[in-house]
Design an enzyme around this catalytic site. Structure first.
Site, PDB file in Angstrom:
ATOM      1  N   ASP A   1       0.858  -1.194   0.000  1.00 27.94           N
ATOM      2  CA  ASP A   1       0.000   0.000   0.000  1.00 27.94           C
ATOM      3  C   ASP A   1       0.887   1.236   0.000  1.00 27.94           C
ATOM      4  O   ASP A   1       1.819   1.333   0.802  1.00 27.94           O
ATOM      5  CB  ASP A   1      -0.900  -0.019   1.248  1.00 27.94           C
ATOM      6  CG  ASP A   1      -2.011   1.005   1.164  1.00 27.94           C
ATOM      7  OD1 ASP A   1      -1.716   2.205   0.966  1.00 27.94           O
ATOM      8  OD2 ASP A   1      -3.177   0.630   1.313  1.00 27.94           O
TER       9      ASP A   1
ATOM     10  N   GLN B   1     -14.180   2.777   1.557  1.00 21.48           N
ATOM     11  CA  GLN B   1     -13.545   2.297   0.317  1.00 21.48           C
ATOM     12  C   GLN B   1     -13.247   3.488  -0.595  1.00 21.48           C
ATOM     13  O   GLN B   1     -14.116   4.340  -0.826  1.00 21.48           O
ATOM     14  CB  GLN B   1     -14.451   1.293  -0.417  1.00 21.48           C
ATOM     15  CG  GLN B   1     -13.780   0.684  -1.645  1.00 21.48           C
ATOM     16  CD  GLN B   1     -14.646  -0.356  -2.369  1.00 21.48           C
ATOM     17  OE1 GLN B   1     -15.849  -0.490  -2.079  1.00 21.48           O
ATOM     18  NE2 GLN B   1     -14.051  -1.078  -3.294  1.00 21.48           N
TER      19      GLN B   1
ATOM     20  N   HIS C   1     -10.233  -5.352  -2.737  1.00 27.02           N
ATOM     21  CA  HIS C   1      -8.914  -5.669  -2.194  1.00 27.02           C
ATOM     22  C   HIS C   1      -9.024  -5.968  -0.720  1.00 27.02           C
ATOM     23  O   HIS C   1      -9.900  -5.437  -0.034  1.00 27.02           O
ATOM     24  CB  HIS C   1      -7.937  -4.511  -2.414  1.00 27.02           C
ATOM     25  CG  HIS C   1      -8.485  -3.177  -2.004  1.00 27.02           C
ATOM     26  ND1 HIS C   1      -9.369  -2.461  -2.790  1.00 27.02           N
ATOM     27  CD2 HIS C   1      -8.303  -2.447  -0.882  1.00 27.02           C
ATOM     28  CE1 HIS C   1      -9.690  -1.339  -2.172  1.00 27.02           C
ATOM     29  NE2 HIS C   1      -9.066  -1.318  -1.003  1.00 27.02           N
ATOM     30  N   PHE C   2      -8.110  -6.828  -0.266  1.00 33.03           N
ATOM     31  CA  PHE C   2      -7.943  -7.048   1.168  1.00 33.03           C
ATOM     32  C   PHE C   2      -6.712  -6.283   1.619  1.00 33.03           C
ATOM     33  O   PHE C   2      -5.697  -6.258   0.921  1.00 33.03           O
ATOM     34  CB  PHE C   2      -7.772  -8.539   1.496  1.00 33.03           C
ATOM     35  CG  PHE C   2      -9.079  -9.285   1.540  1.00 33.03           C
ATOM     36  CD1 PHE C   2      -9.816  -9.344   2.714  1.00 33.03           C
ATOM     37  CD2 PHE C   2      -9.578  -9.921   0.406  1.00 33.03           C
ATOM     38  CE1 PHE C   2     -11.033 -10.015   2.757  1.00 33.03           C
ATOM     39  CE2 PHE C   2     -10.788 -10.587   0.443  1.00 33.03           C
ATOM     40  CZ  PHE C   2     -11.526 -10.639   1.622  1.00 33.03           C
ATOM     41  N   HIS C   3      -6.825  -5.645   2.783  1.00 29.80           N
ATOM     42  CA  HIS C   3      -5.687  -5.011   3.439  1.00 29.80           C
ATOM     43  C   HIS C   3      -5.089  -6.017   4.429  1.00 29.80           C
ATOM     44  O   HIS C   3      -5.827  -6.628   5.213  1.00 29.80           O
ATOM     45  CB  HIS C   3      -6.146  -3.807   4.264  1.00 29.80           C
ATOM     46  CG  HIS C   3      -6.698  -2.661   3.480  1.00 29.80           C
ATOM     47  ND1 HIS C   3      -5.947  -1.553   3.144  1.00 29.80           N
ATOM     48  CD2 HIS C   3      -7.944  -2.425   2.981  1.00 29.80           C
ATOM     49  CE1 HIS C   3      -6.704  -0.683   2.483  1.00 29.80           C
ATOM     50  NE2 HIS C   3      -7.925  -1.195   2.363  1.00 29.80           N
TER      51      HIS C   3
HETATM   52  P1  DGP Z   1      -9.638   1.453   0.358  1.00 23.76           P
HETATM   53  O1  DGP Z   1      -9.819   2.791   1.010  1.00 23.76           O
HETATM   54  O2  DGP Z   1     -10.011   0.280   1.233  1.00 23.76           O
HETATM   55  O3  DGP Z   1     -10.291   1.427  -0.996  1.00 23.76           O
HETATM   56  O4  DGP Z   1      -8.066   1.289   0.179  1.00 23.76           O
HETATM   57  C1  DGP Z   1      -7.362   1.796  -0.877  1.00 23.76           C
HETATM   58  C2  DGP Z   1      -5.906   1.778  -0.455  1.00 23.76           C
HETATM   59  O5  DGP Z   1      -5.136   1.918  -1.629  1.00 23.76           O
HETATM   60  C3  DGP Z   1      -5.473   2.893   0.484  1.00 23.76           C
HETATM   61  O6  DGP Z   1      -4.961   2.319   1.679  1.00 23.76           O
HETATM   62  C4  DGP Z   1      -4.394   3.640  -0.251  1.00 23.76           C
HETATM   63  C5  DGP Z   1      -4.002   2.688  -1.351  1.00 23.76           C
HETATM   64  N1  DGP Z   1      -3.646   3.310  -2.614  1.00 23.76           N
HETATM   65  C6  DGP Z   1      -4.262   4.350  -3.229  1.00 23.76           C
HETATM   66  N2  DGP Z   1      -3.661   4.626  -4.404  1.00 23.76           N
HETATM   67  C7  DGP Z   1      -2.651   3.728  -4.531  1.00 23.76           C
HETATM   68  C8  DGP Z   1      -1.661   3.510  -5.531  1.00 23.76           C
HETATM   69  O7  DGP Z   1      -1.596   4.197  -6.561  1.00 23.76           O
HETATM   70  N3  DGP Z   1      -0.785   2.498  -5.330  1.00 23.76           N
HETATM   71  C9  DGP Z   1      -0.819   1.720  -4.201  1.00 23.76           C
HETATM   72  N4  DGP Z   1       0.095   0.752  -4.092  1.00 23.76           N
HETATM   73  N5  DGP Z   1      -1.731   1.897  -3.230  1.00 23.76           N
HETATM   74  C10 DGP Z   1      -2.632   2.893  -3.397  1.00 23.76           C
END
Ligand code: DGP
Length: 140
Positions: A33, A96, A102-104
């Site tokens: 992330d 979201q 996606h899973f965190h």
């Molecule tokens: P959610 O809020 O559950 O949809 O989580 C989205 C997550 O994605 C958030 O923790 C930040 C991450 N994220 C956003 N943009 C990018 C990106 O361009 N690359 C990566 N690796 N993560 C990202």
């Protein structure tokens, strides 16, 4: 809302933007992330087009959760946290922000608060270093 292929994770899947990848197979991809809430915060996505927990086909969800556990075990080995959060958000009201399911995987360390969700970009060299640690644990 229906699936839109212009989301950021679909772009990562298509190789249009970079990611610090930790694991990939026919059905799933795991990467760091970019706004980690804790060191080792990893995301796992399916290659199928699905927005959330409700529209992903059963078989794809199966692949996704099995990969999530596999990667979570490697994160556990690489970072040795005291606990581990596995979370999955559905809809803006739930937080979201990227509409490709996606899973965190979020390591938790005793006495250490989580950093804010979706804020604060990490240093890309540090993310690559963390990804390498998890990849090493995956291959053990
Ligand atoms: P959610 O809020 O559950 O949809 O989580 C989205 C997550 O994605 C958030 O923790 C930040 C991450 N994220 C956003 N943009 C990018 C990106 O361009 N690359 C990566 N690796 N993560 C990202």
């Amino acid at each position: 809302m229906s699936y839109s292929s212009d989301n950021i994770f679909a772009m990562i899947l298509r190789g249009e933007i970079p990611a610090a990848k930790v694991y990939e197979d026919e059905h799933t991809l795991a990467f760091m992330d970019v706004m980690p809430q804790a060191d080792g915060h990893t995301l796992v996505i399916p290659k199928v087009e699905a927005e959330n927990f409700f529209d992903i086909p059963d078989e794809s969800l199966g692949h996704l959760i099995v990969t999530t556990r596999r990667v979570a075990r490697a994160v556990q080995a690489a970072f040795e946290p005291d606990g581990m959060m596995i979370t999955q958000l559905n809809g803006p009201a739930a937080g979201q922000s990227v509409f490709h399911i996606h899973f965190h995987i979020i390591p938790r360390f005793a006495g250490q608060d989580l950093r804010s969700h979706g804020r604060g970009m990490a240093d890309s060299d540090l993310l690559q270093e963390h990804a390498a640690r998890i990849r090493a644990a995956l291959s053990e």
